[in-house]
Design a protein around this motif. Structure first.
Motif, PDB file in Angstrom:
ATOM      1  N   PHE A 104       0.817  -1.221   0.000  1.00 38.25           N
ATOM      2  CA  PHE A 104       0.000   0.000   0.000  1.00 38.25           C
ATOM      3  C   PHE A 104       0.850   1.270   0.000  1.00 38.25           C
ATOM      4  O   PHE A 104       0.391   2.343   0.334  1.00 38.25           O
ATOM      5  CB  PHE A 104      -1.013  -0.075   1.155  1.00 38.25           C
ATOM      6  CG  PHE A 104      -1.981  -1.205   0.917  1.00 38.25           C
ATOM      7  CD1 PHE A 104      -3.134  -1.005   0.182  1.00 38.25           C
ATOM      8  CD2 PHE A 104      -1.689  -2.497   1.345  1.00 38.25           C
ATOM      9  CE1 PHE A 104      -4.013  -2.053  -0.106  1.00 38.25           C
ATOM     10  CE2 PHE A 104      -2.551  -3.558   1.068  1.00 38.25           C
ATOM     11  CZ  PHE A 104      -3.711  -3.336   0.348  1.00 38.25           C
ATOM     12  N   LYS A 105       2.109   1.104  -0.366  1.00 40.99           N
ATOM     13  CA  LYS A 105       2.977   2.261  -0.614  1.00 40.99           C
ATOM     14  C   LYS A 105       3.326   2.303  -2.104  1.00 40.99           C
ATOM     15  O   LYS A 105       4.339   2.870  -2.492  1.00 40.99           O
ATOM     16  CB  LYS A 105       4.248   2.155   0.236  1.00 40.99           C
ATOM     17  CG  LYS A 105       3.974   2.327   1.718  1.00 40.99           C
ATOM     18  CD  LYS A 105       5.210   2.692   2.532  1.00 40.99           C
ATOM     19  CE  LYS A 105       6.285   1.631   2.431  1.00 40.99           C
ATOM     20  NZ  LYS A 105       7.377   1.857   3.418  1.00 40.99           N
ATOM     21  N   ASN A 106       2.499   1.628  -2.908  1.00 36.05           N
ATOM     22  CA  ASN A 106       2.719   1.556  -4.358  1.00 36.05           C
ATOM     23  C   ASN A 106       4.028   0.888  -4.735  1.00 36.05           C
ATOM     24  O   ASN A 106       4.630   1.226  -5.750  1.00 36.05           O
ATOM     25  CB  ASN A 106       2.684   2.955  -4.992  1.00 36.05           C
ATOM     26  CG  ASN A 106       1.266   3.461  -5.117  1.00 36.05           C
ATOM     27  OD1 ASN A 106       0.356   2.684  -5.431  1.00 36.05           O
ATOM     28  ND2 ASN A 106       1.069   4.742  -4.838  1.00 36.05           N
ATOM     29  N   GLU A 107       4.445  -0.061  -3.897  1.00 39.82           N
ATOM     30  CA  GLU A 107       5.671  -0.804  -4.222  1.00 39.82           C
ATOM     31  C   GLU A 107       5.289  -2.161  -4.811  1.00 39.82           C
ATOM     32  O   GLU A 107       4.216  -2.685  -4.537  1.00 39.82           O
ATOM     33  CB  GLU A 107       6.509  -1.016  -2.958  1.00 39.82           C
ATOM     34  CG  GLU A 107       7.099   0.259  -2.409  1.00 39.82           C
ATOM     35  CD  GLU A 107       7.740   0.055  -1.048  1.00 39.82           C
ATOM     36  OE1 GLU A 107       8.643   0.830  -0.734  1.00 39.82           O
ATOM     37  OE2 GLU A 107       7.338  -0.861  -0.312  1.00 39.82           O
ATOM     38  N   LYS A 108       6.236  -2.716  -5.585  1.00 40.75           N
ATOM     39  CA  LYS A 108       6.044  -4.041  -6.163  1.00 40.75           C
ATOM     40  C   LYS A 108       7.337  -4.816  -5.949  1.00 40.75           C
ATOM     41  O   LYS A 108       8.419  -4.294  -6.250  1.00 40.75           O
ATOM     42  CB  LYS A 108       5.752  -3.876  -7.652  1.00 40.75           C
ATOM     43  CG  LYS A 108       5.431  -5.168  -8.358  1.00 40.75           C
ATOM     44  CD  LYS A 108       4.948  -4.893  -9.759  1.00 40.75           C
ATOM     45  CE  LYS A 108       6.102  -4.651 -10.715  1.00 40.75           C
ATOM     46  NZ  LYS A 108       5.664  -4.462 -12.105  1.00 40.75           N
ATOM     47  N   ARG A 109       7.229  -6.014  -5.397  1.00 41.72           N
ATOM     48  CA  ARG A 109       8.439  -6.820  -5.162  1.00 41.72           C
ATOM     49  C   ARG A 109       8.213  -8.256  -5.611  1.00 41.72           C
ATOM     50  O   ARG A 109       7.083  -8.725  -5.677  1.00 41.72           O
ATOM     51  CB  ARG A 109       8.789  -6.840  -3.666  1.00 41.72           C
ATOM     52  CG  ARG A 109       9.320  -5.518  -3.180  1.00 41.72           C
ATOM     53  CD  ARG A 109       9.800  -5.584  -1.747  1.00 41.72           C
ATOM     54  NE  ARG A 109      10.034  -4.227  -1.276  1.00 41.72           N
ATOM     55  CZ  ARG A 109      10.302  -3.896  -0.013  1.00 41.72           C
ATOM     56  NH1 ARG A 109      10.373  -4.837   0.906  1.00 41.72           N
ATOM     57  NH2 ARG A 109      10.497  -2.647   0.315  1.00 41.72           N
ATOM     58  N   SER A 110       9.338  -8.930  -5.839  1.00 40.93           N
ATOM     59  CA  SER A 110       9.267 -10.367  -6.115  1.00 40.93           C
ATOM     60  C   SER A 110       9.032 -11.068  -4.788  1.00 40.93           C
ATOM     61  O   SER A 110       9.214 -10.473  -3.712  1.00 40.93           O
ATOM     62  CB  SER A 110      10.584 -10.841  -6.727  1.00 40.93           C
ATOM     63  OG  SER A 110      11.597 -10.764  -5.742  1.00 40.93           O
ATOM     64  N   LEU A 111       8.656 -12.316  -4.855  1.00 41.65           N
ATOM     65  CA  LEU A 111       8.440 -13.109  -3.645  1.00 41.65           C
ATOM     66  C   LEU A 111       9.719 -13.137  -2.799  1.00 41.65           C
ATOM     67  O   LEU A 111       9.680 -12.979  -1.575  1.00 41.65           O
ATOM     68  CB  LEU A 111       8.025 -14.526  -4.052  1.00 41.65           C
ATOM     69  CG  LEU A 111       7.234 -15.371  -3.077  1.00 41.65           C
ATOM     70  CD1 LEU A 111       6.086 -14.592  -2.462  1.00 41.65           C
ATOM     71  CD2 LEU A 111       6.704 -16.596  -3.799  1.00 41.65           C
TER      72      LEU A 111
END
Ligand SMILES: [Zn+2]
Ligand SMILES: [Zn+2]
Length: 259
Positions: free
Chosen positions: A173-180
């Protein structure tokens, strides 16, 4: 579950995890989601299928709840109550993993991975894995070559798992995207199926669609687990081994959840 059990669950931490970035535990209360779970249980019970929004003549036989009462046993279902930008209440629902082999069902949040890419990667992996398995079966047990090929197969399957894990895109919910691998905060192997439980599916969908999570609850439905730790209609916290290590990251940026 009686009133006492329900109250204990509502007051317990049901969805939480340690966030490495903030150095603290983030959590989401179960609160109002519990009532929506009871409504969902009533629908599952009445229709005995998960595509209950469709008329009976359009029902997909694979989506019957019968499979939950076989030796495959039940699974977890979950509800996330959210609010959209205009303040409307949005109710999201999820089933854990796949229902009777089906990944995507209308009315339920999708998985974190693209189904077709995942299946293609598994099939590609099997091309490497199966000949090794066949070869191992022909070797004298506990011979040097047998041990060597076992080790090789272990490496190959680790490589396949890493490729499968790389297909997951996890939003917060901070507009971040990460791999597993980047979202998983423990320094140990990522268990198979991480990201496939209800809470990650629900939170990822909310994050991608700019919905603000307010409360979440997860319950078990179907034949009780062999150990008896999960029974139909019981509410359970997000799992410790797969979900908690990513939930801190996933819940990061959630503001003012209601109690
Ligand atoms: Zn889980
Ligand atoms: Zn955080």
């Amino acid at each position: 579950m009686g009133t006492k059990g329900r109250k204990e669950y509502v007051n317990s931490r049901s969805c939480f995890g340690y966030c490495n970035d903030c150095g603290e535990v983030h959590e989401l209360p179960s609160g109002i989601a519990v009532g929506h779970c009871y409504a969902l249980m009533a629908k599952l019970s009445a229709h005995q299928r998960i595509d209950f929004d469709k008329p009976l003549e359009d029902a997909d036989p694979r989506l019957s709840t019968d499979s939950l009462y076989t030796e495959m046993r039940g699974r977890m279902f979950g509800i996330l109550v959210c609010e959209d930008k205009d303040g409307n209440e949005i109710i999201l629902r999820a089933f854990s993993s796949r229902h009777n082999g089906v990944w995507n069902v209308e009315g339920w949040v999708p998985p974190l991975v693209d189904e077709h890419r995942f299946v293609a990667e598994v099939e590609l992996g099997n091309l490497d894995l199966h000949p090794l398995t066949d070869l191992i079966a022909t070797l004298p047990r506990e011979s040097r070559e047998w041990y060597a090929k076992l080790a090789e197969r272990r490496l190959v399957s680790h490589g396949i798992l890493a490729k499968l894990n790389a297909l997951y895109e996890i939003h917060n919910f901070k507009n971040e995207k990460r791999s597993l691998a980047d979202a998983f905060h423990l320094k140990k192997g990522i268990p198979v199926g991480t990201g496939d439980c209800c809470a990650p599916k629900l939170l990822n969908y909310a994050a991608v669609h700019q919905l603000k999570p307010l409360s979440i609850a997860e319950f078990f439905w179907g034949k009780a687990t062999a150990s008896g730790h999960r029974v139909e209609g019981g509410f359970y916290s997000s799992c410790e081994e797969k979900c908690q290590p990513i939930l801190g990251y996933m819940l990061c940026g959630v503001t003012n959840p209601i109690q």
